[in-house]
Motif scaffolding. Structure first.
Motif, PDB file in Angstrom:
ATOM      1  N   ILE A  67       5.320 -99.958   4.789  1.00  0.00           N
ATOM      2  CA  ILE A  67       5.155-101.390   4.547  1.00  0.00           C
ATOM      3  C   ILE A  67       6.388-101.954   3.853  1.00  0.00           C
ATOM      4  O   ILE A  67       6.884-103.026   4.207  1.00  0.00           O
ATOM      5  CB  ILE A  67       3.878-101.658   3.741  1.00  0.00           C
ATOM      6  N   VAL A  68       6.911-101.231   2.866  1.00  0.00           N
ATOM      7  CA  VAL A  68       8.106-101.690   2.152  1.00  0.00           C
ATOM      8  C   VAL A  68       9.300-101.777   3.097  1.00  0.00           C
ATOM      9  O   VAL A  68      10.080-102.731   3.033  1.00  0.00           O
ATOM     10  CB  VAL A  68       8.413-100.746   0.959  1.00  0.00           C
ATOM     11  N   LEU A  69       9.442-100.820   3.997  1.00  0.00           N
ATOM     12  CA  LEU A  69      10.556-100.840   4.944  1.00  0.00           C
ATOM     13  C   LEU A  69      10.358-101.888   6.036  1.00  0.00           C
ATOM     14  O   LEU A  69      11.328-102.338   6.648  1.00  0.00           O
ATOM     15  CB  LEU A  69      10.724 -99.460   5.581  1.00  0.00           C
ATOM     16  N   MET A  70       9.122-102.296   6.260  1.00  0.00           N
ATOM     17  CA  MET A  70       8.837-103.280   7.298  1.00  0.00           C
ATOM     18  C   MET A  70       9.246-104.690   6.871  1.00  0.00           C
ATOM     19  O   MET A  70       9.622-105.510   7.711  1.00  0.00           O
ATOM     20  CB  MET A  70       7.343-103.254   7.619  1.00  0.00           C
ATOM     21  N   VAL A  71       9.223-104.975   5.585  1.00  0.00           N
ATOM     22  CA  VAL A  71       9.538-106.323   5.103  1.00  0.00           C
ATOM     23  C   VAL A  71      10.963-106.752   5.484  1.00  0.00           C
ATOM     24  O   VAL A  71      11.147-107.825   6.059  1.00  0.00           O
ATOM     25  CB  VAL A  71       9.281-106.436   3.584  1.00  0.00           C
ATOM     26  N   PRO A  72      12.004-105.954   5.217  1.00  0.00           N
ATOM     27  CA  PRO A  72      13.341-106.382   5.641  1.00  0.00           C
ATOM     28  C   PRO A  72      13.476-106.488   7.163  1.00  0.00           C
ATOM     29  O   PRO A  72      14.230-107.323   7.663  1.00  0.00           O
ATOM     30  CB  PRO A  72      14.288-105.325   5.089  1.00  0.00           C
ATOM     31  N   GLN A  73      12.734-105.654   7.901  1.00  0.00           N
ATOM     32  CA  GLN A  73      12.780-105.746   9.354  1.00  0.00           C
ATOM     33  C   GLN A  73      12.194-107.070   9.838  1.00  0.00           C
ATOM     34  O   GLN A  73      12.708-107.678  10.785  1.00  0.00           O
ATOM     35  CB  GLN A  73      12.025-104.584   9.992  1.00  0.00           C
ATOM     36  N   ILE A  74      11.124-107.513   9.213  1.00  0.00           N
ATOM     37  CA  ILE A  74      10.512-108.787   9.585  1.00  0.00           C
ATOM     38  C   ILE A  74      11.478-109.929   9.297  1.00  0.00           C
ATOM     39  O   ILE A  74      11.653-110.837  10.124  1.00  0.00           O
ATOM     40  CB  ILE A  74       9.174-108.994   8.843  1.00  0.00           C
ATOM     41  N   ILE A  75      12.121-109.893   8.146  1.00  0.00           N
ATOM     42  CA  ILE A  75      13.074-110.946   7.782  1.00  0.00           C
ATOM     43  C   ILE A  75      14.249-110.964   8.758  1.00  0.00           C
ATOM     44  O   ILE A  75      14.654-112.027   9.246  1.00  0.00           O
ATOM     45  CB  ILE A  75      13.557-110.761   6.332  1.00  0.00           C
ATOM     46  N   ALA A  76      14.790-109.789   9.082  1.00  0.00           N
ATOM     47  CA  ALA A  76      15.919-109.714  10.009  1.00  0.00           C
ATOM     48  C   ALA A  76      15.527-110.171  11.409  1.00  0.00           C
ATOM     49  O   ALA A  76      16.296-110.882  12.065  1.00  0.00           O
ATOM     50  CB  ALA A  76      16.466-108.285  10.054  1.00  0.00           C
ATOM     51  N   SER A  77      14.342-109.797  11.860  1.00  0.00           N
ATOM     52  CA  SER A  77      13.927-110.207  13.202  1.00  0.00           C
ATOM     53  C   SER A  77      13.660-111.702  13.269  1.00  0.00           C
ATOM     54  O   SER A  77      13.934-112.348  14.279  1.00  0.00           O
ATOM     55  CB  SER A  77      12.698-109.428  13.658  1.00  0.00           C
ATOM     56  N   TYR A  78      13.149-112.272  12.194  1.00  0.00           N
ATOM     57  CA  TYR A  78      12.938-113.722  12.157  1.00  0.00           C
ATOM     58  C   TYR A  78      14.280-114.449  12.236  1.00  0.00           C
ATOM     59  O   TYR A  78      14.429-115.421  12.966  1.00  0.00           O
ATOM     60  CB  TYR A  78      12.185-114.116  10.891  1.00  0.00           C
ATOM     61  N   GLN A  79      15.258-113.955  11.501  1.00  0.00           N
ATOM     62  CA  GLN A  79      16.581-114.583  11.520  1.00  0.00           C
ATOM     63  C   GLN A  79      17.253-114.406  12.887  1.00  0.00           C
ATOM     64  O   GLN A  79      17.932-115.301  13.369  1.00  0.00           O
ATOM     65  CB  GLN A  79      17.471-113.976  10.424  1.00  0.00           C
ATOM     66  N   ALA A  80      17.091-113.248  13.492  1.00  0.00           N
ATOM     67  CA  ALA A  80      17.721-112.988  14.785  1.00  0.00           C
ATOM     68  C   ALA A  80      17.067-113.775  15.913  1.00  0.00           C
ATOM     69  O   ALA A  80      17.728-114.113  16.894  1.00  0.00           O
ATOM     70  CB  ALA A  80      17.661-111.496  15.108  1.00  0.00           C
ATOM     71  N   GLY A  81      15.795-114.095  15.780  1.00  0.00           N
ATOM     72  CA  GLY A  81      15.084-114.751  16.853  1.00  0.00           C
ATOM     73  C   GLY A  81      15.007-116.270  16.737  1.00  0.00           C
ATOM     74  O   GLY A  81      14.420-116.926  17.606  1.00  0.00           O
ATOM     75  N   ARG A  82      15.614-116.840  15.721  1.00  0.00           N
ATOM     76  CA  ARG A  82      15.529-118.291  15.566  1.00  0.00           C
ATOM     77  C   ARG A  82      16.371-118.987  16.627  1.00  0.00           C
ATOM     78  O   ARG A  82      17.325-118.428  17.171  1.00  0.00           O
ATOM     79  CB  ARG A  82      15.933-118.700  14.159  1.00  0.00           C
ATOM     80  N   ASP A  83      16.000-120.212  16.907  1.00  0.00           N
ATOM     81  CA  ASP A  83      16.669-120.985  17.944  1.00  0.00           C
ATOM     82  C   ASP A  83      17.899-121.661  17.356  1.00  0.00           C
ATOM     83  O   ASP A  83      17.774-122.541  16.489  1.00  0.00           O
ATOM     84  CB  ASP A  83      15.699-122.014  18.512  1.00  0.00           C
ATOM     85  N   ARG A  84      19.080-121.237  17.797  1.00  0.00           N
ATOM     86  CA  ARG A  84      20.320-121.847  17.328  1.00  0.00           C
ATOM     87  C   ARG A  84      21.405-121.641  18.363  1.00  0.00           C
ATOM     88  O   ARG A  84      21.287-120.800  19.242  1.00  0.00           O
ATOM     89  CB  ARG A  84      20.751-121.283  15.985  1.00  0.00           C
ATOM     90  N   GLN A  85      22.478-122.419  18.241  1.00  0.00           N
ATOM     91  CA  GLN A  85      23.602-122.286  19.150  1.00  0.00           C
ATOM     92  C   GLN A  85      24.746-121.580  18.441  1.00  0.00           C
ATOM     93  O   GLN A  85      24.978-121.791  17.253  1.00  0.00           O
ATOM     94  CB  GLN A  85      24.073-123.657  19.601  1.00  0.00           C
ATOM     95  N   VAL A  86      25.431-120.761  19.202  1.00  0.00           N
ATOM     96  CA  VAL A  86      26.564-120.014  18.650  1.00  0.00           C
ATOM     97  C   VAL A  86      27.842-120.623  19.139  1.00  0.00           C
ATOM     98  O   VAL A  86      28.006-120.969  20.260  1.00  0.00           O
ATOM     99  CB  VAL A  86      26.497-118.532  19.058  1.00  0.00           C
TER     100      VAL A  86
END
Length: 50
Positions: free
Chosen positions: A31-50
């Motif tokens: 569970i502790v290791l899952m928290v940073p993964q959730i944060i990283a996946s949320y940031q990676a999956g957000r809608d933005r232009q590069v």
């Protein structure tokens, strides 16, 4: 690279389970290791232009 990072996970959880004779600490670790993964996946999956 991802596979090399994933290899120690099951081994570590198995060792913790054997040492503690229970699932509480191994599951807490996951569970502790899952928290940073959730944060990283949320940031990676957000809608933005590069």
């Amino acid at each position: 690279m991802g596979y090399l990072m994933a290899i120690p996970g099951p081994i570590l959880v198995g060792l913790l389970h054997d040492r503690t004779d229970g699932w509480r600490i191994p599951l807490a670790l996951m569970i502790v290791l899952m928290v940073p993964q959730i944060i990283a996946s949320y940031q990676a999956g957000r809608d933005r232009q590069v």
